[in-house]
Design an enzyme around this catalytic site. Structure first.
Site, PDB file in Angstrom:
ATOM      1  N   LEU A 124       0.843  -1.182   0.000  1.00 44.14           N
ATOM      2  CA  LEU A 124       0.000   0.000   0.000  1.00 44.14           C
ATOM      3  C   LEU A 124       0.882   1.236   0.000  1.00 44.14           C
ATOM      4  O   LEU A 124       1.653   1.472   0.931  1.00 44.14           O
ATOM      5  CB  LEU A 124      -0.930  -0.010   1.211  1.00 44.14           C
ATOM      6  CG  LEU A 124      -2.127   0.935   1.175  1.00 44.14           C
ATOM      7  CD1 LEU A 124      -3.198   0.471   2.156  1.00 44.14           C
ATOM      8  CD2 LEU A 124      -1.749   2.364   1.484  1.00 44.14           C
ATOM      9  N   HIS A 228       6.681   1.811  11.558  1.00 46.00           N
ATOM     10  CA  HIS A 228       7.295   3.005  10.981  1.00 46.00           C
ATOM     11  C   HIS A 228       6.309   4.169  11.118  1.00 46.00           C
ATOM     12  O   HIS A 228       5.097   3.975  11.082  1.00 46.00           O
ATOM     13  CB  HIS A 228       7.591   2.727   9.499  1.00 46.00           C
ATOM     14  CG  HIS A 228       8.476   3.727   8.845  1.00 46.00           C
ATOM     15  ND1 HIS A 228       8.042   4.967   8.469  1.00 46.00           N
ATOM     16  CD2 HIS A 228       9.785   3.660   8.466  1.00 46.00           C
ATOM     17  CE1 HIS A 228       9.032   5.632   7.891  1.00 46.00           C
ATOM     18  NE2 HIS A 228      10.107   4.860   7.878  1.00 46.00           N
TER      19      HIS A 228
END
Length: 357
Positions: A124, A228
């Site tokens: 994505l 992240h």
């Protein structure tokens, strides 16, 4: 209007360009021409009438007005049927000594082979210039509309592997403390090799015994299961869909794996199939129209878009002619779409700056 569709051979240059924007750690999108040629071939076969047990449904987000490819998303099926898939499981071990009256517990990392036959969602990515409200949800939730349209093509166990946390220099603390010491190569080298050859080499280079987390550097301990920064919005959306962390993390950067059964995914549960009523323009839509995620239910010519639409009491969905054209839907009797309102999950304050491995 933005339209999500299966990738095609003529998307090759655009996909290479997007690969350059993703940064290190996104193993499914390396900037390599041959990789993308193979990926497109596999995806086209998966979207066919006779898909293989192990494959991928790779889709691109197109700015329908310009034809520019601005994002990607994918579903990977039949994991670990042809190549092993490894992860670390975070678990707890307890050691006791009766004579000394000692009972100590500690967390460990155990390399495990998981997800055989499962389905993974990933790849994505949304180009920075197109990170507009709603597009992150379109990329993420369109995958669940496809699963709802054709559940027989996907395993019941659905999971996502999110990128692990890295510092400002792009270094993974877990890799520096663990992977680097056992493999003797850089993080980027490990990611590149994984993209080319899979995770089988991890069985030969990483230990098959539990690794005590307390023995790792404090910086490494702190990022176990931490996504992240750019993956945090994606994780929040997946949690709202019903995905949960079950203790599995990425071998290299420690990013969390979250999972759900197919039937418990909120978009799958709450999407509905409706016949369509097509009106000429937005001005002709009923007053109760709202932003809606809509798929055409046609796996062989799959299309998803985010567009204004209105649900009628008789079960019909009112859409515009432009939306119908983009979805390849006609007004003939029996034409249907699958839909779910965007606002089931929408947070108007949240930007959709999405990157997830």
């Amino acid at each position: 209007m933005y339209l999500l569709r299966p990738c095609q051979t003529n998307d090759l240059a655009a996909l290479l360009a997007l690969s350059e924007l993703t940064g290190a750690g996104m193993t499914s999108m390396p900037c390599d021409l041959e990789h993308w040629k193979q990926k497109i071939d596999v995806s086209q076969q998966s979207f066919s009438a006779t898909p293989a047990r192990s494959g991928s449904y790779f889709m691109v987000l197109e700015d329908h007005a310009t034809g520019e490819i601005v994002g990607t998303t994918a579903i990977y099926t039949g994991l670990a049927l042809t190549h092993p898939f490894y992860a670390f499981r975070v678990s707890e071990q307890q050691r006791t000594h009766d004579a000394l009256n000692i009972c100590r517990s500690s967390q460990v990392l155990e390399r495990v082979s998981e997800y055989t036959g499962a389905t993974e969602i990933g790849s994505l990515f949304l180009a920075p210039d197109h990170r507009l409200p709603g597009l992150g949800q379109l990329l993420s939730r369109a995958r669940f509309l496809l699963m709802a349209d054709a559940p027989e093509r996907f395993g019941d166990r659905i999971f996502a592997e999110l990128r692990g946390w890295q510092n400002a220099q792009g270094q993974s603390p877990l890799w520096e403390s663990l992977g680097q010491r056992f493999m003797g190569i850089t993080f980027d080298q490990a990611v590149a090799y994984t993209a080319e050859a899979g995770l089988a080499f991890a069985e030969e280079l990483l230990p098959d015994y539990p690794i005590c987390i307390d023995l790792l550097a404090e910086e490494a301990q702190a990022v176990i299961g931490r996504p992240h920064d750019s993956s945090a919005p994606a994780l929040a959306m997946l949690k709202r869909e019903g995905f949960q962390w079950q203790g599995l993390i990425d071998l290299f950067d420690g990013g969390p794996h979250v999972e759900s059964s197919l039937g418990h995914i909120q978009t799958v549960k709450h999407s509905t199939v409706s016949s369509v009523d097509i009106v000429p323009s937005d001005d002709d839509l009923p007053l109760n129209h709202q932003p809606t995620l809509i798929s055409n239910t046609d796996v062989l010519n799959f299309r998803v878009t985010l567009a204004p639409a209105a649900a009628l009491p008789n079960g019909q969905l009112v859409i515009t002619q432009a939306t119908a054209d983009a979805l390849l839907v006609t007004s003939h009797q029996g034409a249907v779409v699958r839909c779910v309102p965007l606002n089931r999950q929408q947070n108007h304050q949240q930007k959709t700056a999405i990157k997830a491995a």
